[in-house]
Design an enzyme around this catalytic site. Structure first.
Site, PDB file in Angstrom:
ATOM      1  N   ARG A 182       0.802  -1.237   0.000  1.00 25.25           N
ATOM      2  CA  ARG A 182       0.000   0.000   0.000  1.00 25.25           C
ATOM      3  C   ARG A 182       0.830   1.280   0.000  1.00 25.25           C
ATOM      4  O   ARG A 182       0.666   2.156  -0.828  1.00 25.25           O
ATOM      5  CB  ARG A 182      -0.976   0.005   1.186  1.00 25.25           C
ATOM      6  CG  ARG A 182      -1.967   1.168   1.120  1.00 25.25           C
ATOM      7  CD  ARG A 182      -2.993   1.153   2.242  1.00 25.25           C
ATOM      8  NE  ARG A 182      -3.661  -0.130   2.398  1.00 25.25           N
ATOM      9  CZ  ARG A 182      -4.616  -0.592   1.580  1.00 25.25           C
ATOM     10  NH1 ARG A 182      -5.010   0.145   0.566  1.00 25.25           N
ATOM     11  NH2 ARG A 182      -5.156  -1.762   1.787  1.00 25.25           N
ATOM     12  N   GLU A 202     -24.658  12.663  -7.152  1.00 27.87           N
ATOM     13  CA  GLU A 202     -23.199  12.702  -7.009  1.00 27.87           C
ATOM     14  C   GLU A 202     -22.607  13.725  -7.978  1.00 27.87           C
ATOM     15  O   GLU A 202     -21.751  14.532  -7.619  1.00 27.87           O
ATOM     16  CB  GLU A 202     -22.589  11.318  -7.287  1.00 27.87           C
ATOM     17  CG  GLU A 202     -22.959  10.254  -6.282  1.00 27.87           C
ATOM     18  CD  GLU A 202     -22.255   8.928  -6.558  1.00 27.87           C
ATOM     19  OE1 GLU A 202     -21.091   8.934  -6.974  1.00 27.87           O
ATOM     20  OE2 GLU A 202     -22.882   7.873  -6.354  1.00 27.87           O
ATOM     21  N   ASN A 227     -13.481  12.736  -1.151  1.00 30.31           N
ATOM     22  CA  ASN A 227     -14.029  11.493  -1.686  1.00 30.31           C
ATOM     23  C   ASN A 227     -15.539  11.632  -1.828  1.00 30.31           C
ATOM     24  O   ASN A 227     -16.166  12.358  -1.075  1.00 30.31           O
ATOM     25  CB  ASN A 227     -13.727  10.330  -0.734  1.00 30.31           C
ATOM     26  CG  ASN A 227     -14.225   8.997  -1.268  1.00 30.31           C
ATOM     27  OD1 ASN A 227     -14.103   8.711  -2.470  1.00 30.31           O
ATOM     28  ND2 ASN A 227     -14.793   8.167  -0.403  1.00 30.31           N
ATOM     29  N   HIS A 277     -19.027   9.329  -1.800  1.00 30.11           N
ATOM     30  CA  HIS A 277     -19.499   8.015  -1.371  1.00 30.11           C
ATOM     31  C   HIS A 277     -21.007   7.917  -1.625  1.00 30.11           C
ATOM     32  O   HIS A 277     -21.747   8.848  -1.287  1.00 30.11           O
ATOM     33  CB  HIS A 277     -19.180   7.803   0.112  1.00 30.11           C
ATOM     34  CG  HIS A 277     -19.598   6.454   0.586  1.00 30.11           C
ATOM     35  ND1 HIS A 277     -18.900   5.313   0.262  1.00 30.11           N
ATOM     36  CD2 HIS A 277     -20.673   6.044   1.306  1.00 30.11           C
ATOM     37  CE1 HIS A 277     -19.522   4.262   0.781  1.00 30.11           C
ATOM     38  NE2 HIS A 277     -20.599   4.673   1.420  1.00 30.11           N
TER      39      HIS A 277
HETATM   40  C1  GAR Z   1     -19.670   6.195  -7.562  1.00 29.93           C
HETATM   41  O1  GAR Z   1     -20.993   5.805  -7.305  1.00 29.93           O
HETATM   42  C2  GAR Z   1     -18.955   6.535  -6.260  1.00 29.93           C
HETATM   43  O2  GAR Z   1     -19.800   7.154  -5.333  1.00 29.93           O
HETATM   44  C3  GAR Z   1     -18.557   5.158  -5.790  1.00 29.93           C
HETATM   45  O3  GAR Z   1     -18.111   4.512  -6.951  1.00 29.93           O
HETATM   46  C4  GAR Z   1     -18.828   5.028  -8.075  1.00 29.93           C
HETATM   47  C5  GAR Z   1     -17.842   5.453  -9.119  1.00 29.93           C
HETATM   48  O4  GAR Z   1     -18.504   5.811 -10.299  1.00 29.93           O
HETATM   49  N1  GAR Z   1     -17.519   5.227  -4.805  1.00 29.93           N
HETATM   50  C6  GAR Z   1     -17.450   4.389  -3.782  1.00 29.93           C
HETATM   51  O5  GAR Z   1     -18.238   3.488  -3.588  1.00 29.93           O
HETATM   52  C7  GAR Z   1     -16.303   4.663  -2.828  1.00 29.93           C
HETATM   53  N2  GAR Z   1     -16.452   3.897  -1.619  1.00 29.93           N
HETATM   54  P1  GAR Z   1     -17.766   6.647 -11.428  1.00 29.93           P
HETATM   55  O6  GAR Z   1     -16.461   5.894 -11.737  1.00 29.93           O
HETATM   56  O7  GAR Z   1     -18.710   6.627 -12.580  1.00 29.93           O
HETATM   57  O8  GAR Z   1     -17.489   8.027 -10.894  1.00 29.93           O
END
Ligand code: GAR
Length: 206
Positions: free
Chosen positions: A64, A173, A106, A108
């Site tokens: 990591r 989002e 971030n 979520h």
């Molecule tokens: C989104 O829904 C974001 O909120 C989620 O992954 C997706 C990415 O979509 N993130 C998580 O779950 C983080 N824990 P995208 O690649 O189309 O932006």
């Protein structure tokens, strides 16, 4: 003008929403670099199409912190001020977080602190909540535990599937992530404990 670094692992629709807001002049920033940990991420191909500096730094098989050191070096090379995780499916090391204090965001797909981690939309549906949504937060050393910048609420319908619910959350989002980045880029957030307080916008020229 702030420099944004975008990290993604997949589709990249949040990255695209950010890129459109930046191009429309809604965020006082530019995208300095897009980094994917996966070569096959559609978001990475999209960044190339858009003519943005973008590269893959593969994470597979790397420890990591060693991986994070590679990523941080590239972010610094591009003068990045604010790091935006946009579907970046990795947990950051304390090293990474300390290199960008209160400057990593971030998104979520749930109303944190409910349903942190993966499959948030599926777990919200199965739990039976009537409202879920999405959260933009500052990244700390926990999993989806950092101070919350903004949230949007999405009602759950009786006939929702994971797909329909996820799609409605995704729309929100795309609306709130650029808005949160704008607040950070304008230096308008102040931390009081875990609370993020939003400062009013100064009139032009001040
Ligand atoms: C989104 O829904 C974001 O909120 C989620 O992954 C997706 C990415 O979509 N993130 C998580 O779950 C983080 N824990 P995208 O690649 O189309 O932006």
């Amino acid at each position: 003008m702030k420099n944004l670094g975008i990290l993604l692992s997949g589709r990249g629709s949040n990255f695209e929403a950010i890129a459109h807001s930046v191009a429309a002049g809604q965020i006082p920033a530019r995208i300095a670099v897009v980094i994917s940990n996966r070569e096959d991420a559609p978001g990475l191909a999209r960044a190339w199409q858009m003519g943005l500096p973008a590269r893959c730094i593969p994470s597979q098989g790397k420890e990591r912190e060693a991986y994070d050191r590679e990523v941080v070096a590239v972010l610094k090379e591009h003068g990045v001020d604010i790091v935006c995780l946009a579907g970046f499916m990795r947990i950051l090391s304390p090293y990474f977080i300390h290199e960008f204090p209160h400057r990593i965001l971030n998104i979520h797909p749930a109303l944190l602190p409910a349903f942190p981690g993966t499959d948030a939309q599926k777990r919200a549906l199965e739990y039976g909540v009537k409202y879920t949504g999405c959260t933009v937060h500052l990244v700390d050393e926990g999993v989806d535990t950092g101070p919350i910048i903004c949230q949007a609420v999405v009602p759950v319908r009786d006939d929702d599937t994971v797909e329909t619910l996820s799609a409605r959350i995704l729309e929100e989002e795309h609306r709130i992530y650029p808005e949160a980045i704008r607040l950070v880029a304008e230096d308008r957030i102040r931390l009081e404990g875990r609370r993020v307080l939003i400062q009013p916008r100064l009139p032009a020229g001040e």
